[in-house]
Write an enzyme that holds these catalytic residues in place. Structure first.
Site, PDB file in Angstrom:
ATOM      1  N   CYS B 162       0.123  -1.491   0.181  1.00  0.00           N
ATOM      2  CA  CYS B 162       0.343  -0.115  -0.321  1.00  0.00           C
ATOM      3  C   CYS B 162       0.774   1.296  -0.048  1.00  0.00           C
ATOM      4  O   CYS B 162       0.798   2.391  -0.040  1.00  0.00           O
ATOM      5  CB  CYS B 162      -1.004   0.053   1.181  1.00  0.00           C
ATOM      6  N   HIS B 291      -2.918   8.304   6.236  1.00  0.00           N
ATOM      7  CA  HIS B 291      -3.207   6.277   5.630  1.00  0.00           C
ATOM      8  C   HIS B 291      -4.720   6.018   5.678  1.00  0.00           C
ATOM      9  O   HIS B 291      -5.554   5.788   5.365  1.00  0.00           O
ATOM     10  CB  HIS B 291      -2.140   5.221   5.737  1.00  0.00           C
ATOM     11  N   GLU B 302      -0.721   4.842  13.749  1.00  0.00           N
ATOM     12  CA  GLU B 302      -0.292   5.325  12.773  1.00  0.00           C
ATOM     13  C   GLU B 302      -1.490   6.694  13.330  1.00  0.00           C
ATOM     14  O   GLU B 302      -0.549   8.159  13.688  1.00  0.00           O
ATOM     15  CB  GLU B 302      -1.170   5.784  11.303  1.00  0.00           C
ATOM     16  N   LYS B 320     -10.091   7.168   2.621  1.00  0.00           N
ATOM     17  CA  LYS B 320     -10.924   6.035   2.134  1.00  0.00           C
ATOM     18  C   LYS B 320     -11.568   6.482   2.379  1.00  0.00           C
ATOM     19  O   LYS B 320     -12.284   4.940   2.153  1.00  0.00           O
ATOM     20  CB  LYS B 320      -9.315   5.240   3.335  1.00  0.00           C
ATOM     21  N   HIS B 325     -10.655   1.452   0.189  1.00  0.00           N
ATOM     22  CA  HIS B 325      -8.340   1.447  -0.125  1.00  0.00           C
ATOM     23  C   HIS B 325      -8.074   0.722  -1.266  1.00  0.00           C
ATOM     24  O   HIS B 325      -8.176   0.150  -2.240  1.00  0.00           O
ATOM     25  CB  HIS B 325      -8.453   0.483   1.481  1.00  0.00           C
ATOM     26  N   PHE B 383       1.880  -3.572   4.226  1.00  0.00           N
ATOM     27  CA  PHE B 383       2.030  -4.779   4.807  1.00  0.00           C
ATOM     28  C   PHE B 383       3.412  -5.119   4.173  1.00  0.00           C
ATOM     29  O   PHE B 383       4.495  -4.541   3.404  1.00  0.00           O
ATOM     30  CB  PHE B 383       2.098  -5.849   3.035  1.00  0.00           C
TER      31      PHE B 383
END
Lengths: 264, 397
Positions: B162, B291, B302, B320, B325, B383
């Site tokens: 991502c 994010h 985060e 998002k 996403h 990831f």
């Protein structure tokens, strides 16, 4: 300006008939006939035992190649920005996911899914070495070695630390093997720095070129060069094995190749 | 670093095609996530789907690239005059001096997912029309865009989950700094596929409802698809009002394959490096595009990192909730959202979020604000523990 200059501080290889750099040199130098042989991938000893058992060829190969290049330069893996360049990542894992998704029971394993990301080997590298520096995973199909080399060189130029390149490729099983027939896993590791040091092996000057790629005089090595993206590095490895200054052109994109001047 | 000008930019997502559709959606706080049956997925799923991809036709000479991902790549290229901007850059610099660095996490793997369902019953062979190289391989979308414009400079696809299409800004910046190129097309393209819908579901990271970033009751992501591009050039000729890319931070968690470091140490390091490269302090940032995936652990990590570095005041939100996403395209899409925020003085209120998590007392915007901005930060964390933060700045009068 369209030439970049970096220093080669560490080097490694693992491929068919090339279990490590010192074993690869006699055939690259023409002193010994080249013979392809099945590649033995060592277990990823640097990983915790629980992780080690679950990782596939892509992680074993990339970790072996990365650690050997770092050891060759006597560097500290935890400090190095790194580039993982691969055309397909973990191809076996990808095939298994596709197989399950095509079945009636689409229960894919969480581990298989997180191993399917292209940067899974880089993620395991960070876990194994404790490296928190920048890490880039990329792909450029057959141009994957040169693309990784460029990314590593420009990263090294903008970083106070040397940068590690791990270029590696694994093989798909059928049916994708028919479309992407990579015959063996193979990896090449390089540690590049902007400044060099007394122990640097060579200075590399990279520039784009329209010339054809340098070929390998040995038919077996030429076959290898053409069949695995990471093996497009072979003309450079051959020149480095000779210990002599010189110039090679390696394959990159269809209309753009990479010329490399090697100086001691 | 030497600042880099965004000469052109565009984005396409579930909110529509092009900048105007996105500005309208931000102003109206409208999301594009819907619950539906998609492809052969055997359960209802909330997704951010781009409309009209089935109708996109690639140029005849590029037919072999045809797949959902490259159709989206082309649809997005055709918005906001982006093609003309690239053609003008080719005329200025030459086709060999323009790089193509795109991010994608799944590329056109949907084409192989479908081909595996059509394997020959006897031999197991894939159907004859399947084109692995031009569709499924991770490089496919950069190859397509490079050929679409007839470019001959360097190219690659960054695939770091991502953070992919945020990190390509770094690739371009380093190539420009090394003098190897004079311009770059950066961005990302990712499309819906079974791998991500079933994969994130297997990790129990998909919400049964449209996602709710930073909400106290958030329960997972909504998978989306989208594409964004920016044309980057050196900033010598930047004019007042131009948008500059001024900083990037890249780090690794070295912690876990699919969970972030609980305190967000990697995230914090990326944000600090980006600020440092831009020569800025935390207080200079007027808005953070988080994010903000809406999974319990990602937002907690985060949020902790943002609070530790910025405190409670800096306005922030995740888009998002608008788009879902978009995985490998998310960093590029959110970079362009950040650029829009700077250009318009528009701070997007989140969509889907009703009550901000009391454990994450950030200044999370529930209503869209309009106020001038000078510097914006955009976060992308993936990831494998791959983190990237970008800083964009507006040239003052």
């Amino acid at each position: 300006m369209s030439t970049v200059t970096v220093f080669l501080d560490g080097l490694s290889v693992l491929g068919p008939g090339m279990p490590d750099w010192s074993a690869a040199q006699p055939c690259l130098q023409g002193q010994q006939a080249y013979a392809a042989a099945e590649v033995v991938l060592p277990p990823a000893q640097a990983l915790p035992a629980t992780e080690r058992r679950r990782v596939g060829a892509a992680v074993k190969l990339s970790m072996a190649v990365g650690l050997a290049a770092v050891a060759d330069a006597a560097a500290d893996a935890a400090q190095l920005p790194n580039i993982f360049s691969s055309t397909g990542g973990d191809c076996e894992n990808c095939h298994t996911l596709l197989d399950v998704l095509a079945s009636d029971e689409r229960l894919i394993s969480p581990t298989r899914f997180h191993n399917s990301v292209h940067n899974a080997p880089a993620g395991y590298w960070g876990i194994a070495t404790g490296c928190t520096a920048a890490s880039t995973s990329l792909c450029a199909y057959d141009a994957t070695f040169a693309a990784g080399l460029l990314e590593c060189a420009t990263q090294a130029l903008s970083s106070p630390q040397p940068c590690l390149l791990v270029s590696f490729d694994t093989a798909y099983p059928e049916p994708l093997y028919a479309q992407r027939p990579i015959p063996y896993p193979m990896g090449v590791g390089m540690l590049l720095s902007a400044q060099g040091s007394a122990s640097s092996k060579a200075r590399l000057q990279l520039s784009f070129s329209h010339e054809p790629a340098t070929t390998m005089p040995d038919a077996g090595l030429e076959q290898l060069r053409l069949s695995i993206p990471s093996a497009r590095s072979l003309p450079l490895l051959q020149l480095l094995a000779s210990g002599q200054p010189g110039r090679v052109v390696i394959d990159y994109l269809d209309d753009c190749r990479l010329a490399i001047e090697v100086a001691a | 670093m030497q600042a880099i000008r965004l000469s052109a930019y565009t984005l396409t997502s579930a909110l529509g095609s092009g900048l105007d559709a996105h500005l309208a959606a931000l102003r109206q706080q409208r999301g594009g996530i819907v619950k539906k049956r998609w492809e052969t997925v055997d359960f209802d799923v909330c997704i951010g789907e781009v409309a009209g991809l089935d109708d996109v036709r690639l140029p005849p000479a590029l037919q072999h690239y045809d797949c959902r991902n490259n159709r989206l790549a082309q649809l997005a290229l055709e918005q906001d005059g982006f093609v003309a901007s690239v053609q003008a850059a080719v005329a200025r610099h030459g086709a060999g001096r323009i790089g193509v660095f795109l991010g994608s996490s799944t590329s056109g793997i949907l084409s192989s997912e479908q081909a595996y369902r059509q394997r020959d019953a006897q031999t197991g062979a894939l159907p004859p029309g399947h084109r692995y190289r031009e569709t499924h391989n991770a490089y496919s979308v950069a190859d397509f865009v490079r050929h679409f414009f007839g470019l001959s400079g360097p190219a690659c696809v960054v695939s770091t989950a991502c953070s992919s299409s945020a990190k390509v800004f770094g690739t371009a910046q380093r190539m420009l700094a090394a003098g190897l190129i004079d311009a770059a097309i950066v961005g990302g393209v990712d499309t819906l596929c079974l791998t991500t819908i079933y994969g994130f579901s297997s990790l129990q990271l998909v919400s049964p409802n449209p996602c709710r970033p930073f909400d106290g009751e958030r329960d997972g992501i909504s998978v989306g698809e989208g594409a964004a591009y920016a044309l980057l050039e050196r900033a010598e000729l930047a004019q007042p009002g131009d948008i500059l890319f001024t900083g990037i931070g890249e780090s690794s968690d070295a912690y876990h394959m699919s969970s972030p470091h609980p305190q967000g140490l990697g995230a914090r390091a990326a944000m600090e490096q980006a600020l440092s490269m831009a020569g800025l302090h935390a207080a200079d940032i007027g808005y953070i595009n988080l994010h903000g995936t809406a999974t319990p652990s990602n937002d907690a990590a985060e949020g902790a990192a943002v609070l530790s570095l910025f405190g409670r005041e800096t306005p922030c939100s995740s888009t998002k909730g608008h788009t879902g996403h978009t995985l490998g395209a998310a960093g590029g899409i959110e970079a362009v959202f950040s650029v829009l925020a700077l250009r318009e003085g528009l701070l997007p209120g989140g969509v889907g979020t009703r009550q901000v998590d009391a454990q994450l007392p950030c200044n999370y915007l529930l209503q869209t604000l309009e106020q001038p901005l000078q510097h914006v930060l955009s976060n992308s964390f993936g990831f494998g523990g791959s983190n990237c933060s970008l800083v964009f700045s507006r040239v003052g009068a």
